[in-house]
Design a protein around this motif. Structure first.
Motif, mmCIF file in Angstrom:
data_model
loop_
_atom_site.group_PDB
_atom_site.id
_atom_site.type_symbol
_atom_site.label_atom_id
_atom_site.label_comp_id
_atom_site.label_asym_id
_atom_site.label_seq_id
_atom_site.Cartn_x
_atom_site.Cartn_y
_atom_site.Cartn_z
ATOM 1 N N THR A 120 17.065 -2.960 7.850
ATOM 2 C CA THR A 120 15.683 -3.385 7.620
ATOM 3 C C THR A 120 15.366 -3.308 6.138
ATOM 4 O OG1 THR A 120 15.110 -2.399 9.769
ATOM 5 C CG2 THR A 120 13.280 -3.039 8.330
ATOM 6 N N GLU A 121 14.708 -4.321 5.645
ATOM 7 C CA GLU A 121 14.326 -4.347 4.230
ATOM 8 C C GLU A 121 13.045 -3.538 4.048
ATOM 9 O OE1 GLU A 121 13.248 -7.533 0.677
ATOM 10 O OE2 GLU A 121 14.206 -8.237 2.521
ATOM 11 N N LEU A 122 13.215 -2.309 3.591
ATOM 12 C CA LEU A 122 12.088 -1.406 3.373
ATOM 13 C C LEU A 122 11.878 -1.205 1.875
ATOM 14 C CD1 LEU A 122 12.965 1.377 5.988
ATOM 15 C CD2 LEU A 122 11.296 -0.463 6.273
ATOM 16 N N SER A 123 10.705 -0.728 1.518
ATOM 17 C CA SER A 123 10.463 -0.376 0.119
ATOM 18 C C SER A 123 11.336 0.817 -0.255
ATOM 19 C CB SER A 123 8.996 -0.019 -0.090
ATOM 20 O OG SER A 123 8.682 1.215 0.540
ATOM 21 N N GLY A 124 11.551 1.012 -1.527
ATOM 22 C CA GLY A 124 12.333 2.155 -1.979
ATOM 23 C C GLY A 124 11.740 3.466 -1.524
ATOM 24 N N GLU B 37 0.827 -1.203 0.000
ATOM 25 C CA GLU B 37 0.000 0.000 0.000
ATOM 26 C C GLU B 37 0.868 1.263 0.000
ATOM 27 O OE1 GLU B 37 -3.093 0.343 -0.377
ATOM 28 O OE2 GLU B 37 -4.030 -1.570 0.170
ATOM 29 N N PHE B 38 0.588 2.152 -0.926
ATOM 30 C CA PHE B 38 1.347 3.409 -1.016
ATOM 31 C C PHE B 38 1.304 4.176 0.301
ATOM 32 C CE2 PHE B 38 1.074 8.011 -1.553
ATOM 33 C CZ PHE B 38 2.301 8.290 -2.131
ATOM 34 N N PHE B 39 0.109 4.277 0.895
ATOM 35 C CA PHE B 39 -0.029 5.103 2.099
ATOM 36 C C PHE B 39 0.681 4.494 3.306
ATOM 37 C CE2 PHE B 39 -3.705 6.788 -0.324
ATOM 38 C CZ PHE B 39 -3.360 8.126 -0.281
ATOM 39 N N ILE B 40 0.889 3.185 3.299
ATOM 40 C CA ILE B 40 1.661 2.558 4.369
ATOM 41 C C ILE B 40 3.151 2.787 4.130
ATOM 42 C CG2 ILE B 40 2.258 0.379 5.485
ATOM 43 C CD1 ILE B 40 -0.540 1.490 6.166
ATOM 44 N N ARG B 41 3.598 2.571 2.909
ATOM 45 C CA ARG B 41 5.012 2.793 2.593
ATOM 46 C C ARG B 41 5.414 4.248 2.844
ATOM 47 N NH1 ARG B 41 6.443 -0.676 -2.895
ATOM 48 N NH2 ARG B 41 6.199 -2.758 -1.957
ATOM 49 N N LYS B 42 4.550 5.156 2.420
ATOM 50 C CA LYS B 42 4.807 6.580 2.638
ATOM 51 C C LYS B 42 4.774 6.904 4.126
ATOM 52 C CE LYS B 42 4.941 10.837 0.636
ATOM 53 N NZ LYS B 42 5.858 11.262 -0.440
ATOM 54 N N GLY B 43 3.831 6.289 4.856
ATOM 55 C CA GLY B 43 3.721 6.528 6.293
ATOM 56 C C GLY B 43 4.937 6.055 7.052
ATOM 57 N N ILE B 44 5.487 4.911 6.665
ATOM 58 C CA ILE B 44 6.715 4.416 7.291
ATOM 59 C C ILE B 44 7.834 5.432 7.100
ATOM 60 C CG2 ILE B 44 8.549 2.679 7.092
ATOM 61 C CD1 ILE B 44 6.324 0.630 6.425
ATOM 62 N N SER C 145 13.750 6.052 0.926
ATOM 63 C CA SER C 145 14.116 7.399 0.495
ATOM 64 C C SER C 145 13.477 8.467 1.375
ATOM 65 C CB SER C 145 13.757 7.617 -0.971
ATOM 66 O OG SER C 145 12.360 7.482 -1.178
ATOM 67 N N GLU C 146 12.213 8.238 1.756
ATOM 68 C CA GLU C 146 11.532 9.203 2.625
ATOM 69 C C GLU C 146 12.194 9.248 4.012
ATOM 70 O OE1 GLU C 146 8.906 11.347 2.219
ATOM 71 O OE2 GLU C 146 8.955 10.940 0.086
ATOM 72 N N ALA C 147 12.553 8.100 4.527
ATOM 73 C CA ALA C 147 13.151 8.044 5.861
ATOM 74 C C ALA C 147 14.475 8.784 5.926
ATOM 75 C CB ALA C 147 13.349 6.575 6.269
ATOM 76 N N LEU C 148 15.254 8.706 4.861
ATOM 77 C CA LEU C 148 16.609 9.261 4.864
ATOM 78 C C LEU C 148 16.700 10.651 4.245
ATOM 79 C CD1 LEU C 148 18.642 6.080 3.848
ATOM 80 C CD2 LEU C 148 18.263 7.000 6.152
ATOM 81 N N TYR D 53 15.620 14.036 15.433
ATOM 82 C CA TYR D 53 16.046 13.991 16.835
ATOM 83 C C TYR D 53 17.079 12.896 17.102
ATOM 84 C CZ TYR D 53 11.833 16.701 16.649
ATOM 85 O OH TYR D 53 10.908 17.637 16.278
ATOM 86 N N ASP D 54 17.098 11.888 16.260
ATOM 87 C CA ASP D 54 18.047 10.784 16.464
ATOM 88 C C ASP D 54 18.432 10.178 15.111
ATOM 89 O OD1 ASP D 54 19.585 8.704 17.378
ATOM 90 O OD2 ASP D 54 18.000 7.744 18.555
ATOM 91 N N PRO D 55 19.176 10.936 14.305
ATOM 92 C CA PRO D 55 19.511 10.435 12.966
ATOM 93 C C PRO D 55 20.301 9.130 12.958
ATOM 94 C CG PRO D 55 20.617 12.531 13.428
ATOM 95 C CD PRO D 55 19.619 12.326 14.509
ATOM 96 N N PRO D 56 21.240 8.899 13.888
ATOM 97 C CA PRO D 56 21.977 7.625 13.834
ATOM 98 C C PRO D 56 21.071 6.402 13.975
ATOM 99 C CG PRO D 56 23.132 9.199 15.222
ATOM 100 C CD PRO D 56 21.780 9.787 14.934
ATOM 101 N N SER D 57 20.082 6.497 14.860
ATOM 102 C CA SER D 57 19.185 5.356 15.064
ATOM 103 C C SER D 57 18.356 5.064 13.815
ATOM 104 C CB SER D 57 18.245 5.611 16.248
ATOM 105 O OG SER D 57 18.956 5.616 17.464
ATOM 106 N N VAL D 58 17.892 6.121 13.181
ATOM 107 C CA VAL D 58 17.097 5.932 11.966
ATOM 108 C C VAL D 58 17.976 5.377 10.851
ATOM 109 C CG1 VAL D 58 15.766 7.098 10.168
ATOM 110 C CG2 VAL D 58 15.407 7.699 12.573
#
Length: 227
Positions: A212-216, A183-190, A220-223, A200-205
């Protein structure tokens, strides 16, 4: 406030919105929202200006009356009525009792789209869980395990405003559990939830994303803020 006064409150709001409707804006807003909802065509700045007196502290109804108004507005077709309902809920959410989580869940699973769910998760559910932390685990685990995309997204996003108080174990666990979602909205939400916490905690993220095997999209959004 009597039932008659509740109905008058809603009727007065509808009259106000009808008097300021813009058909061209309404057409464009409806298209933007994939034709899911009707609109008066009142954009946010104007809507906020039109309703500022209604949302002044001295004009806010009591909690139960506010809930009644919100539920009734939720059932009406024009989306601006739901937007106002959320703002009204934000004014009274600090007075909700613990069982009101059922009320908030109703708002999430009815008339569901990102424009309401994201506000509810971050501003209403997030505040409610801060006041009643014992409600977090039983409800969010249930949401994550549900087949309802919007409840799952709410479980991801309710901590958006928690900053350094974010429960990282919970955040990372829920991101992992939903990482295989298509689901796009789940991937985007993650990605959004991780990106917000990365302030607040870039090293942990960074470490979580690496391991962790995440979608592209989630990756990209997380980083985005720390790449």
């Amino acid at each position: 406030m009597s039932e008659m006064n509740v109905q008058k409150y809603i009727s007065d709001l509808q009259t106000l919105f009808r008097a300021n409707a813009d058909p061209e804006n309404a057409f464009n807003m409806k298209k933007y929202m994939k034709d899911n909802y009707e609109f008066y065509g009142i954009k946010t700045p104007e809507r906020n200006e039109l309703t500022k007196d209604l949302l002044r502290k001295e004009n806010i109804p009591g909690v139960e009356d506010a809930k009644s108004i919100i539920i009734k507005l939720w059932k009406l077709p024009e989306r601006e009525l739901q937007y106002f309902a959320m703002r009204l809920a934000e004014k009274v959410v600090k007075k909700f009792d613990a069982p009101s989580i059922e009320f908030l869940e109703y708002l999430v699973v009815n008339k569901s789209w990102w424009d309401t769910v994201d506000f509810i998760a971050a501003n209403l559910v997030g505040m409610h869980f801060k006041r009643f932390p014992h409600l977090i685990e039983p409800n969010t685990v249930r949401w994550i395990n549900s087949n309802n995309m919007w409840l799952q997204r709410s479980a991801l996003l309710f901590q958006l405003k928690y900053k350094k108080e974010t429960n990282t174990e919970l955040l990372f666990d829920y991101c992992t559990r939903l990482s295989k979602s298509n689901e796009f909205f789940i991937r985007k939400g993650i990605g959004w939830a991780l990106r917000e916490y990365s302030k607040y905690d870039p090293p942990s993220v960074r470490k979580f994303v690496k391991n962790t095997e995440l979608s592209g999209l989630s990756n990209s959004e997380a980083l985005r803020l720390i790449s």
